[in-house]
Design a protein around this motif. Structure first.
Motif, PDB file in Angstrom:
ATOM      1  N   GLU A  60       0.833  -1.560   0.415  1.00 37.52           N
ATOM      2  CA  GLU A  60      -0.065   0.118   0.357  1.00 37.52           C
ATOM      3  C   GLU A  60       1.226   0.796  -0.156  1.00 37.52           C
ATOM      4  O   GLU A  60       0.757   2.081  -0.955  1.00 37.52           O
ATOM      5  N   ALA A  61       1.526   1.697   0.570  1.00 40.06           N
ATOM      6  CA  ALA A  61       2.754   1.906   1.178  1.00 40.06           C
ATOM      7  C   ALA A  61       3.421   2.834  -0.801  1.00 40.06           C
ATOM      8  O   ALA A  61       3.564   4.466  -0.720  1.00 40.06           O
ATOM      9  N   PHE A  62       3.915   1.747  -1.441  1.00 45.25           N
ATOM     10  CA  PHE A  62       3.877   1.785  -2.586  1.00 45.25           C
ATOM     11  C   PHE A  62       3.602   1.721  -3.752  1.00 45.25           C
ATOM     12  O   PHE A  62       3.970   1.432  -4.431  1.00 45.25           O
ATOM     13  N   LYS A  63       2.144   1.825  -3.546  1.00 42.35           N
ATOM     14  CA  LYS A  63       1.673   1.585  -4.184  1.00 42.35           C
ATOM     15  C   LYS A  63       1.723   2.671  -6.038  1.00 42.35           C
ATOM     16  O   LYS A  63       0.933   1.948  -7.080  1.00 42.35           O
ATOM     17  N   ALA A  64       2.266   3.840  -6.172  1.00 44.03           N
ATOM     18  CA  ALA A  64       2.738   4.852  -6.737  1.00 44.03           C
ATOM     19  C   ALA A  64       4.109   4.133  -7.179  1.00 44.03           C
ATOM     20  O   ALA A  64       4.473   5.049  -7.942  1.00 44.03           O
ATOM     21  N   ASP A  65       4.437   3.466  -7.074  1.00 49.34           N
ATOM     22  CA  ASP A  65       6.126   2.559  -7.570  1.00 49.34           C
ATOM     23  C   ASP A  65       5.768   1.944  -8.101  1.00 49.34           C
ATOM     24  O   ASP A  65       5.356   0.853  -8.036  1.00 49.34           O
ATOM     25  N   GLU A  66       6.010   2.644  -9.529  1.00 53.67           N
ATOM     26  CA  GLU A  66       5.353   1.023 -10.985  1.00 53.67           C
ATOM     27  C   GLU A  66       6.056  -0.350 -11.065  1.00 53.67           C
ATOM     28  O   GLU A  66       5.552  -1.122 -10.868  1.00 53.67           O
ATOM     29  N   GLU A  67       7.183  -0.130 -10.405  1.00 55.71           N
ATOM     30  CA  GLU A  67       8.203  -0.790 -10.629  1.00 55.71           C
ATOM     31  C   GLU A  67       7.736  -2.454  -9.496  1.00 55.71           C
ATOM     32  O   GLU A  67       7.820  -3.443  -9.708  1.00 55.71           O
ATOM     33  N   ALA A  68       7.624  -1.394  -8.397  1.00 54.05           N
ATOM     34  CA  ALA A  68       8.043  -2.399  -7.119  1.00 54.05           C
ATOM     35  C   ALA A  68       6.307  -3.355  -7.868  1.00 54.05           C
ATOM     36  O   ALA A  68       6.096  -4.400  -7.121  1.00 54.05           O
ATOM     37  N   GLN A  69       4.826  -2.197  -8.570  1.00 55.57           N
ATOM     38  CA  GLN A  69       3.622  -3.270  -8.108  1.00 55.57           C
ATOM     39  C   GLN A  69       3.620  -4.032  -9.004  1.00 55.57           C
ATOM     40  O   GLN A  69       3.374  -5.213  -9.401  1.00 55.57           O
ATOM     41  N   LYS A  73       3.251  -8.053  -8.432  1.00 57.17           N
ATOM     42  CA  LYS A  73       1.849  -8.629  -9.151  1.00 57.17           C
ATOM     43  C   LYS A  73       2.988  -9.585 -10.338  1.00 57.17           C
ATOM     44  O   LYS A  73       1.922 -10.814 -10.566  1.00 57.17           O
ATOM     45  N   THR A  74       3.691  -9.968 -10.436  1.00 50.50           N
ATOM     46  CA  THR A  74       4.161 -10.721 -10.823  1.00 50.50           C
ATOM     47  C   THR A  74       4.927 -11.802 -11.216  1.00 50.50           C
ATOM     48  O   THR A  74       5.496 -12.989 -11.742  1.00 50.50           O
ATOM     49  N   GLN A  75       6.090 -12.219  -9.728  1.00 49.22           N
ATOM     50  CA  GLN A  75       6.582 -12.556  -9.199  1.00 49.22           C
ATOM     51  C   GLN A  75       6.512 -13.006  -7.937  1.00 49.22           C
ATOM     52  O   GLN A  75       7.383 -13.984  -7.442  1.00 49.22           O
ATOM     53  N   GLU A  76       5.284 -13.642  -7.336  1.00 42.73           N
ATOM     54  CA  GLU A  76       4.637 -14.172  -6.322  1.00 42.73           C
ATOM     55  C   GLU A  76       5.930 -15.517  -6.265  1.00 42.73           C
ATOM     56  O   GLU A  76       5.944 -15.887  -5.245  1.00 42.73           O
ATOM     57  N   ALA A  77       5.929 -16.096  -7.019  1.00 40.19           N
ATOM     58  CA  ALA A  77       6.573 -17.549  -6.500  1.00 40.19           C
ATOM     59  C   ALA A  77       7.925 -17.065  -6.581  1.00 40.19           C
ATOM     60  O   ALA A  77       8.824 -18.758  -5.337  1.00 40.19           O
TER      61      ALA A  77
END
Length: 239
Positions: A60-69, A73-77
């Motif tokens: 939530e704190a870094f919801k504006a950080d596109e790279e982190a988001q 979303k893609t690296q959960e494994a």
């Protein structure tokens, strides 16, 4: 053959007796990973193995950080299937660096984990890079080398500062103050950015000890690890 880097995540998911969940901090994994992923083989470990708890507050704190988001979303494994840290004892020579991701979790498990301490010793004594960001340096505060000297003795160090911890409202829940512990271990050589939350990276032990202060330092720490592995010049103590 590509260099190997071992990323270490916490297995601890509770912030003291606050009732709040914690774990590892999203941008402090995402940014160094993205700096390094196309150049090195990355292995992910945690004390317990299996799923390492992500601090959802960091999402939530870094919801504006596109790279982190995008990473989220893609690296959960990566964090759902970590290897047990103990399985790497005796294998430091197979790697080029070890990196401790921050988040409040390391304050509670990695700071006092004897397996982690042994692994850090093996990496350091094998001439490898030892690195961490934000609360990740908690893993270093109780590490002594084979010589009996503290890993951080006489080295310029950094990590999440007391004022940043106060601003985050977490000081009262911490088992110790990270800045104070790092300052004591280094012999009074803790440094921080001119302004809280600004990037700060310090390099010690001839380029083999790399530490970053806070989330803003995560990408620069990744770059410093890259520089150390590939022989790129890093000038001075700071990046």
């Amino acid at each position: 053959m590509a260099p190997n880097v071992l990323f270490v995540l916490t297995s601890h998911d509770a912030m003291g007796d606050s009732g709040n969940k914690t774990g590892w901090y999203l941008p402090e994994f995402a940014h160094p990973y993205n700096v390094l992923k196309d150049h090195v083989k990355i292995t992910i470990a945690s004390p317990n193995g299996g799923e390492a708890p992500l601090d959802q507050g960091s999402v939530e704190a870094f919801k504006a950080d596109e790279e982190a988001q995008n990473f989220y979303k893609t690296q959960e494994a990566l964090w759902k299937n970590t290897q047990r840290l103990s399985s790497f004892i005796g294998h430091a020579k197979e790697f080029d660096a070890i990196f401790y991701v921050g988040g409040h979790g390391p304050m509670f498990d990695l700071a006092t984990d004897p397996i982690s301490h042994k692994l850090i010793n093996e990496f350091y004594e094998s001439g490898k890079v030892v690195s961490a960001v934000c609360h990740g340096p908690a893993a270093f505060v109780n590490v002594k080398l084979a010589s009996g000297e503290h890993l951080l003795a006489g080295q310029t160090v950094t990590g999440f500062s007391n004022t940043e911890e106060d601003t985050a409202g977490a000081t009262k829940y911490m088992p110790f103050k990270l800045e104070d512990a790092l300052n004591d271990a280094s012999g009074g050589k803790f440094v921080k950015a001119k302004q809280d939350w600004g990037p700060k990276v310090v390099i010690g032990h001839g380029g083999r000890l790399i530490m970053g202060q806070n989330p803003a330092s995560a990408g620069p720490v990744g770059q410093a690890i890259y520089n150390a592995i590939f022989g790129e010049e890093t000038t001075g103590e700071e990046v």
